[in-house]
Motif scaffolding. Structure first.
Motif, short mmCIF file in Angstrom:
data_model
loop_
_atom_site.label_atom_id
_atom_site.label_comp_id
_atom_site.label_asym_id
_atom_site.label_seq_id
_atom_site.Cartn_x
_atom_site.Cartn_y
_atom_site.Cartn_z
N UNK A 139 0.84 -1.21 0.00
CA UNK A 139 0.00 0.00 0.00
C UNK A 139 0.87 1.25 0.00
N UNK A 140 1.89 1.26 0.85
CA UNK A 140 2.77 2.43 0.93
C UNK A 140 3.61 2.57 -0.32
N UNK A 141 4.03 1.45 -0.90
CA UNK A 141 4.81 1.50 -2.13
C UNK A 141 3.97 2.12 -3.26
N UNK A 142 2.72 1.70 -3.38
CA UNK A 142 1.83 2.25 -4.41
C UNK A 142 1.67 3.75 -4.23
N UNK A 143 1.56 4.18 -2.99
CA UNK A 143 1.41 5.60 -2.71
C UNK A 143 2.66 6.37 -3.10
N UNK A 144 3.84 5.80 -2.82
CA UNK A 144 5.09 6.46 -3.17
C UNK A 144 5.30 6.49 -4.68
N UNK A 145 4.92 5.40 -5.35
CA UNK A 145 5.06 5.36 -6.81
C UNK A 145 4.21 6.44 -7.46
N UNK A 265 -0.17 -4.05 -7.79
CA UNK A 265 1.17 -3.48 -7.64
C UNK A 265 2.25 -4.44 -8.13
N UNK A 266 2.02 -5.77 -7.96
CA UNK A 266 3.04 -6.72 -8.40
C UNK A 266 3.15 -6.77 -9.92
N UNK A 267 2.03 -6.51 -10.63
CA UNK A 267 2.10 -6.40 -12.09
C UNK A 267 2.97 -5.22 -12.51
N UNK A 268 2.87 -4.15 -11.74
CA UNK A 268 3.59 -2.93 -12.09
C UNK A 268 5.09 -3.04 -11.81
N UNK A 272 11.25 -5.00 -11.70
CA UNK A 272 11.72 -3.61 -11.63
C UNK A 272 12.12 -3.27 -10.19
N UNK A 273 11.26 -3.58 -9.24
CA UNK A 273 11.55 -3.39 -7.81
C UNK A 273 11.25 -4.70 -7.10
N UNK A 274 12.22 -5.26 -6.41
CA UNK A 274 11.95 -6.52 -5.72
C UNK A 274 11.53 -6.27 -4.27
N UNK A 292 11.00 7.31 10.02
CA UNK A 292 10.03 6.93 8.98
C UNK A 292 10.31 7.67 7.67
N UNK A 293 10.65 8.96 7.78
CA UNK A 293 10.95 9.75 6.59
C UNK A 293 12.18 9.19 5.88
N UNK A 294 13.19 8.79 6.66
CA UNK A 294 14.42 8.26 6.06
C UNK A 294 14.16 6.95 5.32
N UNK A 295 13.36 6.06 5.94
CA UNK A 295 13.06 4.77 5.31
C UNK A 295 12.26 4.97 4.02
N UNK A 296 11.31 5.90 4.07
CA UNK A 296 10.53 6.19 2.86
C UNK A 296 11.43 6.78 1.77
N UNK A 297 12.34 7.64 2.18
CA UNK A 297 13.21 8.30 1.21
C UNK A 297 14.08 7.29 0.47
N UNK A 298 14.53 6.25 1.17
CA UNK A 298 15.34 5.22 0.53
C UNK A 298 14.55 4.54 -0.60
N UNK A 299 13.28 4.27 -0.30
CA UNK A 299 12.43 3.62 -1.31
C UNK A 299 12.12 4.59 -2.44
#
Length: 322
Positions: A139-145, A265-268, A272-274, A292-299
């Motif tokens: 969910x968070x990955x989709x939001x960041x993408x 999200x896995x189709x996308x 590309x991103x594991x 939390x900001x640092x971990x998100x920034x890495x992604x």
């Protein structure tokens, strides 16, 4: 087996067991032998216990499914439906930054012919819903993408009969083989977040704290919520597909299923991103603390480094030939 199929199977087993109790009672006739009577009692007790357990499990599963489907109906009719109607009825003004991408039919007289020729026709507009597999890391990955795309503002025309406020989605302009199209993208973050927060509230898990900051009991509850939530996104997607397909069957104008597409999200992100590169997102909290900001920034850095690959994948799986 799909979650909905499991619910049906459990309910069917429960019904069969309940119906079978009288027949077992007839089959195991009472005897003067104490051992036989004990065996009969054990058999019948086991059947009753299994029946009660399957009934309890099926009711809980049915409630969860109904709740998630309710989220899907709310998301569709409060957001996707309204936008779709504006687009199909030529009643939408769509803007990307200072660039006008679409003018409502009733307002075209206010725009020059040259500018109108640069806009997208209704047939060139598509919508894409990216559905996470779970309500944490994915969910968070989709939001960041979604942050790699620009905001698109959709507002109804001044003369619209629809009581709709402006909406915000993400936008991507695509030009392939000399054919251009406009893709409106949603994750959908608000609805997915609501499901996650509800489950956490029921288990007294603090939404804002990272996993490492939770006490022992909350960590156990958190893992339970994570496991439960794995079933929710597929139910959400299945319900949306059902709504779109059902409504499209009776539409005279452009059917919703031609306008709206969904991918997981896995189709996308496949190849590309594991998962190892973003699973840390599952364990962070919802606050804006430094960790939390640092971990998100890495992604985010990984996403940005593969932005073109993600865009290419979206073009590959999301656009129906025009």
């Amino acid at each position: 087996m799909k979650y909905a199929d499991k619910v049906v199977l459990i309910a069917a087993i429960n019904t069969i067991l309940v119906a079978a109790i009288p027949y077992f009672a007839v089959f195991f006739k009472l005897s003067d032998d104490a051992k036989t009577r004990t065996e009969q009692l054990v058999y019948l007790s086991a059947i009753v216990v299994i029946s009660v357990l399957t009934l309890f499990i099926s009711r809980k599963a049915t409630r969860n499914k109904a709740r998630i489907e309710g989220f899907a109906w709310g998301y569709f009719y409060n957001f996707i439906y309204e936008l779709s109607e504006l687009i199909i009825e030529e009643d939408a003004n769509i803007q990307l930054g200072s660039k006008r991408l679409k003018t409502a039919a009733s307002e075209k007289k206010e725009v020059s012919e040259v500018d109108l020729q640069l806009e997208y026709s209704t047939e060139q507009i598509r919508m894409l819903i990216i559905v996470p597999r779970d309500l944490y890391a994915d969910y968070r990955l989709a939001e960041l993408i979604s942050n790699i795309f620009e905001d698109v503002i959709i507002t109804p025309s001044k003369n619209t009969v629809f009581p709709i406020r402006k909406k915000v989605m993400k936008g991507l302009e695509i030009n392939k083989g000399g054919r251009k199209s406009l893709l409106l993208i949603d994750t959908p973050p608000t609805t997915m977040r609501a499901m996650k927060l509800y489950q956490e509230s029921c288990c007294n898990v603090n939404h804002n704290d990272a996993f490492d900051d939770l006490d022992k009991k909350s960590k156990t509850q958190f893992q339970k919520v994570v496991n439960d939530c794995r079933n929710f996104a597929p139910i959400f997607k299945e319900a949306l597909e059902y709504i779109i397909s059902s409504l499209s069957a009776g539409m005279k104008k452009q059917p919703y299923k031609e306008l709206i597409n969904m991918i997981t999200i896995d189709q996308l992100i496949r190849n590309i991103i594991n998962e190892d590169e973003y699973r840390v997102l599952k364990l962070i909290g919802d606050n804006i603390g430094e960790k939390n900001k640092n971990e998100k920034q890495k992604v985010i850095e990984k996403i940005n480094s593969r932005k073109q690959h993600l865009i290419d994948r979206i073009e590959e799986v999301a656009i129906v030939p025009l």
